[in-house]
Enzyme design. Structure first.
Site, PDB file in Angstrom:
ATOM      1  N   ASN A   1       5.220   6.509 -13.330  1.00  0.00           N
ATOM      2  CA  ASN A   1       5.986   7.718 -13.605  1.00  0.00           C
ATOM      3  C   ASN A   1       7.443   7.358 -13.855  1.00  0.00           C
ATOM      4  OD1 ASN A   1       3.719   9.398 -13.042  1.00  0.00           O
ATOM      5  ND2 ASN A   1       4.078   9.102 -10.855  1.00  0.00           N
TER       6      ASN A   1
ATOM      7  N   HIS B   1       1.391   2.458  -9.963  1.00  0.00           N
ATOM      8  CA  HIS B   1       0.348   2.791  -8.999  1.00  0.00           C
ATOM      9  C   HIS B   1      -0.950   2.172  -9.515  1.00  0.00           C
ATOM     10  CE1 HIS B   1       2.533   6.375  -7.167  1.00  0.00           C
ATOM     11  NE2 HIS B   1       3.179   6.263  -8.318  1.00  0.00           N
TER      12      HIS B   1
ATOM     13  N   GLU C   1       9.297  10.093  -8.119  1.00  0.00           N
ATOM     14  CA  GLU C   1       9.987  10.411  -6.851  1.00  0.00           C
ATOM     15  C   GLU C   1      10.927   9.285  -6.441  1.00  0.00           C
ATOM     16  OE1 GLU C   1       7.094  11.361  -3.811  1.00  0.00           O
ATOM     17  OE2 GLU C   1       6.043  12.659  -5.225  1.00  0.00           O
ATOM     18  N   VAL C   2      10.483   8.050  -6.609  1.00  0.00           N
ATOM     19  CA  VAL C   2      11.279   6.909  -6.158  1.00  0.00           C
ATOM     20  C   VAL C   2      11.821   6.179  -7.398  1.00  0.00           C
ATOM     21  CG1 VAL C   2      11.292   4.782  -4.815  1.00  0.00           C
ATOM     22  CG2 VAL C   2       9.811   6.678  -4.117  1.00  0.00           C
TER      23      VAL C   2
ATOM     24  N   ARG D   1       0.830  -1.208   0.000  1.00  0.00           N
ATOM     25  CA  ARG D   1       0.000   0.000   0.000  1.00  0.00           C
ATOM     26  C   ARG D   1       0.867   1.261   0.000  1.00  0.00           C
ATOM     27  NH1 ARG D   1      -4.755  -1.894  -0.207  1.00  0.00           N
ATOM     28  NH2 ARG D   1      -5.145  -3.899   0.806  1.00  0.00           N
ATOM     29  N   ASP D   2       0.443   2.239  -0.809  1.00  0.00           N
ATOM     30  CA  ASP D   2       1.142   3.523  -0.835  1.00  0.00           C
ATOM     31  C   ASP D   2       1.003   4.187   0.535  1.00  0.00           C
ATOM     32  OD1 ASP D   2       2.016   5.606  -3.376  1.00  0.00           O
ATOM     33  OD2 ASP D   2       1.589   6.503  -1.417  1.00  0.00           O
TER      34      ASP D   2
ATOM     35  N   HIS E   1       7.748   1.282 -10.354  1.00  0.00           N
ATOM     36  CA  HIS E   1       6.510   0.944  -9.653  1.00  0.00           C
ATOM     37  C   HIS E   1       5.344   1.372 -10.517  1.00  0.00           C
ATOM     38  CE1 HIS E   1       7.957   4.900  -8.333  1.00  0.00           C
ATOM     39  NE2 HIS E   1       6.695   5.275  -8.220  1.00  0.00           N
TER      40      HIS E   1
HETATM   41  P1  DGP Z   1       6.239   8.341  -7.752  1.00  0.00           P
HETATM   42  O1  DGP Z   1       6.011   9.824  -7.734  1.00  0.00           O
HETATM   43  O2  DGP Z   1       5.516   7.688  -8.918  1.00  0.00           O
HETATM   44  O3  DGP Z   1       7.699   7.987  -7.685  1.00  0.00           O
HETATM   45  O4  DGP Z   1       5.519   7.786  -6.440  1.00  0.00           O
HETATM   46  C1  DGP Z   1       6.172   7.316  -5.309  1.00  0.00           C
HETATM   47  C2  DGP Z   1       5.105   6.893  -4.323  1.00  0.00           C
HETATM   48  O5  DGP Z   1       5.749   6.211  -3.261  1.00  0.00           O
HETATM   49  C3  DGP Z   1       4.315   8.035  -3.686  1.00  0.00           C
HETATM   50  O6  DGP Z   1       2.930   7.859  -4.026  1.00  0.00           O
HETATM   51  C4  DGP Z   1       4.501   7.855  -2.179  1.00  0.00           C
HETATM   52  C5  DGP Z   1       5.059   6.460  -2.054  1.00  0.00           C
HETATM   53  N1  DGP Z   1       6.021   6.276  -0.983  1.00  0.00           N
HETATM   54  C6  DGP Z   1       7.123   7.047  -0.738  1.00  0.00           C
HETATM   55  N2  DGP Z   1       7.811   6.541   0.299  1.00  0.00           N
HETATM   56  C7  DGP Z   1       7.144   5.426   0.696  1.00  0.00           C
HETATM   57  C8  DGP Z   1       7.364   4.450   1.708  1.00  0.00           C
HETATM   58  O7  DGP Z   1       8.332   4.499   2.468  1.00  0.00           O
HETATM   59  N3  DGP Z   1       6.455   3.441   1.808  1.00  0.00           N
HETATM   60  C9  DGP Z   1       5.374   3.351   0.979  1.00  0.00           C
HETATM   61  N4  DGP Z   1       4.547   2.324   1.168  1.00  0.00           N
HETATM   62  N5  DGP Z   1       5.134   4.251   0.012  1.00  0.00           N
HETATM   63  C10 DGP Z   1       6.005   5.269  -0.127  1.00  0.00           C
END
Ligand code: DGP
Length: 126
Positions: free
Chosen positions: A96, A111, A104-105, A34-35, A109
């Site tokens: 993304n 979503h 961001e990461v 889960r996000d 991934h």
């Molecule tokens: P993006 O912008 O597509 O890279 O989205 C990264 C997503 O990752 C964002 O919706 C928030 C989520 N996220 C960031 N840090 C963590 C974490 O430590 N755990 C989880 N479960 N989600 C995270």
């Protein structure tokens, strides 16, 4: 040019068990969780266990076993979450990549978002 993977990203740490996650599904090559900041009633992130930065990296370099596993896991998550077209009212899938994609990461991934109508596909940039 090759893809550059940073193994200190937060999802690499999740995969190594260094930080916790709320797992939805785990398979041989895939983890879904889960996000942390959900933007819809269903908001699940699906990642490959392999070190891939983005979907294009994965699609060009992952093995067929990884690609099949990842794709099927996405379908299974949609079914389990009740958003697949067989079990619910649909979903939006977003991946993304890079600066313009506002990623961001830097670990691939997708979503999976659902549980409400998602509205317009892309907001206008400022
Ligand atoms: P993006 O912008 O597509 O890279 O989205 C990264 C997503 O990752 C964002 O919706 C928030 C989520 N996220 C960031 N840090 C963590 C974490 O430590 N755990 C989880 N479960 N989600 C995270």
């Amino acid at each position: 040019m090759s893809y550059d993977y940073d193994d200190q990203n937060i999802f690499a740490k999740i995969l190594r068990g260094e930080i916790p996650n709320n797992t939805v599904l785990e398979t041989d090559h895939t983890l879904a969780f889960r996000d942390l900041y959900p933007q819809a009633p269903t908001h699940v992130l699906v990642i490959p266990k392999g070190s891939y930065v983005s979907f294009d990296h994965f699609a060009s370099e992952a093995s067929e076993a990884e690609i099949v596993d990842y794709t099927r896991a996405i379908a299974e998550v949609c079914r389990m979450e009740g958003v697949s077209l067989t079990a619910g009212d649909g979903f939006r899938m977003i991946s993304n990549a890079g600066a313009d994609g506002v990623q961001e990461v830097p670990h691939l991934h997708v979503h999976i978002l659902g549980g409400r109508p998602m509205g317009r596909m892309v907001a206008k940039a400022d």
